[in-house]
Every structure is written in C-alpha cells, then in structure tokens.
Design a protein around this motif. Structure first.
Motif, PDB file in Angstrom:
ATOM      1  N   ILE A 143     -13.052  -1.343   2.972  1.00 52.30           N
ATOM      2  CA  ILE A 143     -11.950  -0.466   3.356  1.00 52.30           C
ATOM      3  C   ILE A 143     -10.628  -1.221   3.339  1.00 52.30           C
ATOM      4  O   ILE A 143      -9.625  -0.744   2.799  1.00 52.30           O
ATOM      5  CB  ILE A 143     -12.219   0.169   4.739  1.00 52.30           C
ATOM      6  CG1 ILE A 143     -13.347   1.201   4.613  1.00 52.30           C
ATOM      7  CG2 ILE A 143     -10.958   0.818   5.310  1.00 52.30           C
ATOM      8  CD1 ILE A 143     -13.915   1.644   5.954  1.00 52.30           C
ATOM      9  N   LEU A 144     -10.619  -2.410   3.936  1.00 55.79           N
ATOM     10  CA  LEU A 144      -9.380  -3.197   3.947  1.00 55.79           C
ATOM     11  C   LEU A 144      -8.904  -3.502   2.532  1.00 55.79           C
ATOM     12  O   LEU A 144      -7.736  -3.326   2.210  1.00 55.79           O
ATOM     13  CB  LEU A 144      -9.570  -4.489   4.743  1.00 55.79           C
ATOM     14  CG  LEU A 144      -9.632  -4.338   6.251  1.00 55.79           C
ATOM     15  CD1 LEU A 144     -10.042  -5.648   6.915  1.00 55.79           C
ATOM     16  CD2 LEU A 144      -8.287  -3.874   6.799  1.00 55.79           C
ATOM     17  N   LEU A 145      -9.806  -3.961   1.683  1.00 54.68           N
ATOM     18  CA  LEU A 145      -9.420  -4.267   0.303  1.00 54.68           C
ATOM     19  C   LEU A 145      -8.994  -3.018  -0.452  1.00 54.68           C
ATOM     20  O   LEU A 145      -8.021  -3.040  -1.214  1.00 54.68           O
ATOM     21  CB  LEU A 145     -10.558  -4.977  -0.425  1.00 54.68           C
ATOM     22  CG  LEU A 145     -10.810  -6.416   0.010  1.00 54.68           C
ATOM     23  CD1 LEU A 145     -12.060  -6.976  -0.653  1.00 54.68           C
ATOM     24  CD2 LEU A 145      -9.606  -7.292  -0.299  1.00 54.68           C
ATOM     25  N   THR A 146      -9.701  -1.928  -0.247  1.00 47.74           N
ATOM     26  CA  THR A 146      -9.347  -0.680  -0.917  1.00 47.74           C
ATOM     27  C   THR A 146      -7.975  -0.198  -0.473  1.00 47.74           C
ATOM     28  O   THR A 146      -7.139   0.180  -1.303  1.00 47.74           O
ATOM     29  CB  THR A 146     -10.408   0.409  -0.638  1.00 47.74           C
ATOM     30  OG1 THR A 146     -11.672  -0.051  -1.126  1.00 47.74           O
ATOM     31  CG2 THR A 146     -10.050   1.726  -1.307  1.00 47.74           C
ATOM     32  N   TYR A 147      -7.708  -0.244   0.827  1.00 40.95           N
ATOM     33  CA  TYR A 147      -6.419   0.224   1.337  1.00 40.95           C
ATOM     34  C   TYR A 147      -5.271  -0.672   0.890  1.00 40.95           C
ATOM     35  O   TYR A 147      -4.142  -0.217   0.791  1.00 40.95           O
ATOM     36  CB  TYR A 147      -6.451   0.303   2.867  1.00 40.95           C
ATOM     37  CG  TYR A 147      -7.108   1.542   3.409  1.00 40.95           C
ATOM     38  CD1 TYR A 147      -8.116   2.201   2.713  1.00 40.95           C
ATOM     39  CD2 TYR A 147      -6.739   2.070   4.624  1.00 40.95           C
ATOM     40  CE1 TYR A 147      -8.724   3.329   3.210  1.00 40.95           C
ATOM     41  CE2 TYR A 147      -7.352   3.206   5.135  1.00 40.95           C
ATOM     42  CZ  TYR A 147      -8.337   3.827   4.423  1.00 40.95           C
ATOM     43  OH  TYR A 147      -8.931   4.956   4.922  1.00 40.95           O
ATOM     44  N   LEU A 148      -5.563  -1.924   0.615  1.00 38.56           N
ATOM     45  CA  LEU A 148      -4.517  -2.832   0.139  1.00 38.56           C
ATOM     46  C   LEU A 148      -4.354  -2.772  -1.377  1.00 38.56           C
ATOM     47  O   LEU A 148      -3.234  -2.732  -1.885  1.00 38.56           O
ATOM     48  CB  LEU A 148      -4.825  -4.271   0.563  1.00 38.56           C
ATOM     49  CG  LEU A 148      -4.686  -4.574   2.047  1.00 38.56           C
ATOM     50  CD1 LEU A 148      -5.234  -5.963   2.356  1.00 38.56           C
ATOM     51  CD2 LEU A 148      -3.231  -4.468   2.485  1.00 38.56           C
ATOM     52  N   LEU A 149      -5.463  -2.773  -2.116  1.00 38.08           N
ATOM     53  CA  LEU A 149      -5.396  -2.927  -3.561  1.00 38.08           C
ATOM     54  C   LEU A 149      -5.188  -1.627  -4.334  1.00 38.08           C
ATOM     55  O   LEU A 149      -4.464  -1.618  -5.331  1.00 38.08           O
ATOM     56  CB  LEU A 149      -6.655  -3.638  -4.065  1.00 38.08           C
ATOM     57  CG  LEU A 149      -6.856  -5.053  -3.519  1.00 38.08           C
ATOM     58  CD1 LEU A 149      -8.164  -5.641  -4.013  1.00 38.08           C
ATOM     59  CD2 LEU A 149      -5.683  -5.947  -3.883  1.00 38.08           C
ATOM     60  N   VAL A 150      -5.800  -0.530  -3.908  1.00 37.63           N
ATOM     61  CA  VAL A 150      -5.652   0.715  -4.651  1.00 37.63           C
ATOM     62  C   VAL A 150      -4.197   1.207  -4.643  1.00 37.63           C
ATOM     63  O   VAL A 150      -3.674   1.585  -5.698  1.00 37.63           O
ATOM     64  CB  VAL A 150      -6.649   1.792  -4.169  1.00 37.63           C
ATOM     65  CG1 VAL A 150      -6.345   3.151  -4.771  1.00 37.63           C
ATOM     66  CG2 VAL A 150      -8.075   1.364  -4.519  1.00 37.63           C
ATOM     67  N   PRO A 151      -3.497   1.207  -3.504  1.00 39.03           N
ATOM     68  CA  PRO A 151      -2.080   1.607  -3.568  1.00 39.03           C
ATOM     69  C   PRO A 151      -1.237   0.681  -4.454  1.00 39.03           C
ATOM     70  O   PRO A 151      -0.345   1.145  -5.160  1.00 39.03           O
ATOM     71  CB  PRO A 151      -1.618   1.535  -2.112  1.00 39.03           C
ATOM     72  CG  PRO A 151      -2.861   1.746  -1.326  1.00 39.03           C
ATOM     73  CD  PRO A 151      -3.937   1.062  -2.115  1.00 39.03           C
ATOM     74  N   LEU A 152      -1.542  -0.619  -4.441  1.00 35.93           N
ATOM     75  CA  LEU A 152      -0.819  -1.525  -5.329  1.00 35.93           C
ATOM     76  C   LEU A 152      -1.088  -1.180  -6.788  1.00 35.93           C
ATOM     77  O   LEU A 152      -0.172  -1.156  -7.613  1.00 35.93           O
ATOM     78  CB  LEU A 152      -1.222  -2.980  -5.051  1.00 35.93           C
ATOM     79  CG  LEU A 152      -0.670  -3.602  -3.776  1.00 35.93           C
ATOM     80  CD1 LEU A 152      -1.270  -4.990  -3.565  1.00 35.93           C
ATOM     81  CD2 LEU A 152       0.848  -3.689  -3.833  1.00 35.93           C
ATOM     82  N   LEU A 153      -2.339  -0.911  -7.107  1.00 36.03           N
ATOM     83  CA  LEU A 153      -2.696  -0.514  -8.464  1.00 36.03           C
ATOM     84  C   LEU A 153      -1.998   0.795  -8.836  1.00 36.03           C
ATOM     85  O   LEU A 153      -1.479   0.938  -9.944  1.00 36.03           O
ATOM     86  CB  LEU A 153      -4.217  -0.374  -8.580  1.00 36.03           C
ATOM     87  CG  LEU A 153      -4.768  -0.020  -9.958  1.00 36.03           C
ATOM     88  CD1 LEU A 153      -4.395  -1.080 -10.982  1.00 36.03           C
ATOM     89  CD2 LEU A 153      -6.273   0.125  -9.892  1.00 36.03           C
ATOM     90  N   GLY A 154      -1.959   1.733  -7.899  1.00 34.85           N
ATOM     91  CA  GLY A 154      -1.249   2.991  -8.142  1.00 34.85           C
ATOM     92  C   GLY A 154       0.219   2.778  -8.425  1.00 34.85           C
ATOM     93  O   GLY A 154       0.789   3.403  -9.318  1.00 34.85           O
ATOM     94  N   ARG A 155       0.836   1.867  -7.688  1.00 31.56           N
ATOM     95  CA  ARG A 155       2.253   1.575  -7.917  1.00 31.56           C
ATOM     96  C   ARG A 155       2.460   0.944  -9.282  1.00 31.56           C
ATOM     97  O   ARG A 155       3.431   1.259  -9.970  1.00 31.56           O
ATOM     98  CB  ARG A 155       2.783   0.639  -6.828  1.00 31.56           C
ATOM     99  CG  ARG A 155       2.921   1.300  -5.479  1.00 31.56           C
ATOM    100  CD  ARG A 155       3.386   0.318  -4.434  1.00 31.56           C
ATOM    101  NE  ARG A 155       3.313   0.919  -3.095  1.00 31.56           N
ATOM    102  CZ  ARG A 155       3.615   0.281  -1.989  1.00 31.56           C
ATOM    103  NH1 ARG A 155       3.992  -0.982  -2.028  1.00 31.56           N
ATOM    104  NH2 ARG A 155       3.540   0.893  -0.819  1.00 31.56           N
ATOM    105  N   LEU A 156       1.558   0.059  -9.679  1.00 31.82           N
ATOM    106  CA  LEU A 156       1.665  -0.586 -10.984  1.00 31.82           C
ATOM    107  C   LEU A 156       1.478   0.418 -12.115  1.00 31.82           C
ATOM    108  O   LEU A 156       2.185   0.368 -13.122  1.00 31.82           O
ATOM    109  CB  LEU A 156       0.649  -1.717 -11.115  1.00 31.82           C
ATOM    110  CG  LEU A 156       0.904  -2.963 -10.280  1.00 31.82           C
ATOM    111  CD1 LEU A 156      -0.285  -3.920 -10.362  1.00 31.82           C
ATOM    112  CD2 LEU A 156       2.174  -3.671 -10.733  1.00 31.82           C
TER     113      LEU A 156
END
Length: 162
Positions: free
Chosen positions: A146-159
């Motif tokens: 959950i922590l990794l998903t909440y951190l990495l997926v929004p970053l990927l979405g922004r990219l």
C-alpha cells in the motif's frame, strides 16, 4: 485510550505535513507512517477502539459511492473484461511469486500467497488466518504494498500525464 489518541495525532500531523508538501497519497501515507512510528518507538502501544475499523470502512464506502455516476458505469462496463483479465493475471503472478518466496524463505505458501494477493490488508489478513496463514505477516506485506502503491502510482501518473 490515551495511547490511541496520541498515536492518531502523530499520524494526522504527519499526514497533514505530507498533504501540504503535495506528496503522492500524502494524507494516507503520512498518517500510516506517523501512526506506525508511534507504535514502533513508544513503550505504550495504542489499541484500535472497537468499531473503529467498521467506521473507517463505512466512511470509505460513502466516499467511493458518492463518486459513482451513469457515465462511470458505462466506462466500467466496457473495461470490465480487462479488469477481470488483469485480476487473474495478478493472481497468477502472485501465486508464482508466493511459491518462490516460500521456497527461499520458508514463510509458508498460504502466508506468501495471501501476502502477495491483490486485496485489502484487513480482508487478506482475515482470509489468511482462516486458511492457516500468519495474518500479521500478511499485514506487513500489504502495508508495504500500500505504501509503495500510494507513493509510486501517483508519480507514474504524473509522468504519464506530461
């Protein structure tokens, strides 16, 4: 009950800091980290009051339910076969990884399977316990996910949006 309020305040404070900094998933991730830090570094452990998990689940259900509309259902209907395929692929991948994890760490195939399965931390923990797994270890796996998903997926979405 005092430890619960103190732990909650630690979590809320860090959640608000993360939110203010604009970090991906800031409120949730910050709150989880702040509350976990309290639990890890203080001698008095906080205990969730009875009914709190139900209250949070009800609030999440309301939040998600209020976002539904007819246009969303039309889009979801078109995407449903893809969602089913993706879920089955993730479950298959998780089963393979669970076998490898058990083979090299010995944590138990049931624990590894529920730890790597897509799903919520509370639901998977309960199911793991019912099937003879270790729910606390399943909880650790899902918390990390959950922590990794909440951190990495929004970053990927922004990219991807750029």
């Amino acid at each position: 009950m005092g430890a619960f309020f103190t732990a909650s305040l630690c979590g809320i404070a860090l959640g608000l800091v993360f939110w203010r900094l604009g970090l991906p998933g800031g409120p949730v991730v910050g709150t989880m980290i702040g509350t976990a830090a309290y639990q890890l570094f203080t001698p008095v452990k906080a205990i969730t009051p009875n009914g709190m998990d139900l209250l949070v689940q009800l609030a999440a259900g309301i939040l998600i339910g209020l976002s539904f509309n007819r246009e969303l259902l039309h889009i979801a209907q078109q995407a449903l076969p893809w969602a089913v395929g993706a879920a089955l692929a993730l479950i298959g991948l998780g089963a393979g990884l669970a076998w490898i994890l058990d083979r090299y760490t010995g944590i138990g195939l049931v624990t590894a399977l529920f730890g790597l399965a897509p799903g919520g931390v509370t639901g998977m923990g309960v199911l793991a316990q019912a099937e003879g797994g270790k729910p606390a270890l399943v909880g650790v796996f899902h918390t990390v996910r959950i922590l990794l998903t909440y951190l990495l997926v929004p970053l990927l979405g922004r990219l991807l949006r750029q």
